[in-house]
Write a protein that holds these residues in place. Structure first.
Motif, PDB file in Angstrom:
ATOM      1  N   SER A  85     -15.477  19.667  25.144  1.00 56.23           N
ATOM      2  CA  SER A  85     -16.717  19.328  25.845  1.00 56.23           C
ATOM      3  C   SER A  85     -17.739  18.605  24.973  1.00 56.23           C
ATOM      4  O   SER A  85     -17.732  18.717  23.751  1.00 56.23           O
ATOM      5  N   ILE A  86     -18.620  17.895  25.678  1.00 59.26           N
ATOM      6  CA  ILE A  86     -19.764  17.205  25.075  1.00 59.26           C
ATOM      7  C   ILE A  86     -21.002  17.652  25.827  1.00 59.26           C
ATOM      8  O   ILE A  86     -20.998  17.712  27.060  1.00 59.26           O
ATOM      9  N   GLU A  87     -22.064  17.944  25.091  1.00 68.99           N
ATOM     10  CA  GLU A  87     -23.357  18.224  25.696  1.00 68.99           C
ATOM     11  C   GLU A  87     -24.357  17.249  25.092  1.00 68.99           C
ATOM     12  O   GLU A  87     -24.534  17.221  23.870  1.00 68.99           O
ATOM     13  N   SER A 102     -14.853  17.421  29.294  1.00 69.42           N
ATOM     14  CA  SER A 102     -15.973  17.693  30.197  1.00 69.42           C
ATOM     15  C   SER A 102     -17.259  17.265  29.510  1.00 69.42           C
ATOM     16  O   SER A 102     -17.338  17.238  28.278  1.00 69.42           O
ATOM     17  N   ILE A 103     -18.275  16.941  30.321  1.00 71.68           N
ATOM     18  CA  ILE A 103     -19.525  16.450  29.752  1.00 71.68           C
ATOM     19  C   ILE A 103     -20.708  16.972  30.554  1.00 71.68           C
ATOM     20  O   ILE A 103     -20.636  17.107  31.777  1.00 71.68           O
ATOM     21  N   THR A 104     -21.788  17.281  29.826  1.00 72.23           N
ATOM     22  CA  THR A 104     -23.058  17.652  30.424  1.00 72.23           C
ATOM     23  C   THR A 104     -24.103  16.702  29.847  1.00 72.23           C
ATOM     24  O   THR A 104     -24.205  16.569  28.623  1.00 72.23           O
ATOM     25  N   VAL A 111     -27.459   7.085  26.327  1.00 70.34           N
ATOM     26  CA  VAL A 111     -26.098   6.722  25.920  1.00 70.34           C
ATOM     27  C   VAL A 111     -25.937   5.217  26.077  1.00 70.34           C
ATOM     28  O   VAL A 111     -26.168   4.669  27.155  1.00 70.34           O
ATOM     29  N   HIS A 112     -25.543   4.556  24.980  1.00 71.58           N
ATOM     30  CA  HIS A 112     -25.270   3.122  24.997  1.00 71.58           C
ATOM     31  C   HIS A 112     -23.795   2.953  24.649  1.00 71.58           C
ATOM     32  O   HIS A 112     -23.439   2.755  23.485  1.00 71.58           O
ATOM     33  N   GLY A 113     -22.938   3.101  25.653  1.00 73.06           N
ATOM     34  CA  GLY A 113     -21.497   3.027  25.457  1.00 73.06           C
ATOM     35  C   GLY A 113     -20.805   3.553  26.690  1.00 73.06           C
ATOM     36  O   GLY A 113     -21.443   3.868  27.694  1.00 73.06           O
ATOM     37  N   GLN A 114     -19.509   3.660  26.616  1.00 74.78           N
ATOM     38  CA  GLN A 114     -18.716   4.124  27.748  1.00 74.78           C
ATOM     39  C   GLN A 114     -18.459   5.620  27.651  1.00 74.78           C
ATOM     40  O   GLN A 114     -18.306   6.169  26.565  1.00 74.78           O
ATOM     41  N   LEU A 115     -18.401   6.267  28.817  1.00 70.52           N
ATOM     42  CA  LEU A 115     -17.972   7.662  28.915  1.00 70.52           C
ATOM     43  C   LEU A 115     -16.528   7.643  29.392  1.00 70.52           C
ATOM     44  O   LEU A 115     -16.233   7.112  30.459  1.00 70.52           O
ATOM     45  N   ILE A 116     -15.624   8.187  28.619  1.00 74.11           N
ATOM     46  CA  ILE A 116     -14.195   8.116  28.909  1.00 74.11           C
ATOM     47  C   ILE A 116     -13.666   9.532  29.092  1.00 74.11           C
ATOM     48  O   ILE A 116     -13.593  10.307  28.138  1.00 74.11           O
ATOM     49  N   ALA A 117     -13.303   9.873  30.334  1.00 77.13           N
ATOM     50  CA  ALA A 117     -12.803  11.214  30.634  1.00 77.13           C
ATOM     51  C   ALA A 117     -11.322  11.300  30.318  1.00 77.13           C
ATOM     52  O   ALA A 117     -10.551  10.403  30.655  1.00 77.13           O
TER      53      ALA A 117
END
Length: 139
Positions: A85-87, A102-104, A111-117
């Motif tokens: 996880s990331i918070e 998982s992310i909260t 955030v300056h970038g992509q979120l990659i699940a």
């Protein structure tokens, strides 16, 4: 910290990098770590049971983070690879891609970038890559 889960997580550390500390070069850790100072290099944590990397509000990392769980309140300039996880807390800044299971994200996080699940299978493969990288670079 706003929630009780954050407070509990932030109280149990094996190592702390204080506000007056600056580290130059890659940092390899086996347990939970809180950074309130600065790290100019990559942070690599061996994956294990309920381990966390916490970047406090005064903490700054200029490099990639590879860990199981990451909580950011400060600044990260680099990619974050978390097998779990990331918070991202209010007021934090991340300039790089974030790979996570998982992310909260709290309002006010930047955030300056992509979120990659990652799927479960991807997370297990990522964990193996983190372990292999930690072993290779520590030799």
């Amino acid at each position: 910290m706003k929630s009780s889960s954050h407070r509990k997580t932030l109280q149990n550390f094996d190592s702390i990098v204080g506000t007056a500390t600056r580290i130059e070069g890659d940092l390899h850790v086996d347990e939970s770590l809180r950074i309130d100072g600065k790290l100019n290099g990559n942070l690599i944590q061996v994956v294990g049971k309920a381990r966390w990397i916490i970047i406090g509000s005064s903490g700054e990392i200029n490099g990639d983070i590879r860990a199981q769980n990451v909580c950011v309140s400060g600044k990260v300039i680099g990619n974050i690879f978390a097998t779990e996880s990331i918070e991202l807390l209010d007021g934090c800044e991340v300039r790089g891609n974030i790979t996570h299971k998982s992310i909260t994200v709290e309002p006010g996080a930047s955030v300056h970038g992509q979120l990659i699940a990652n799927s479960k299978d991807d997370s297990e493969a990522a964990a193996m890559r983190v372990i292999a990288t930690a072993r290779t670079t520590s030799s």
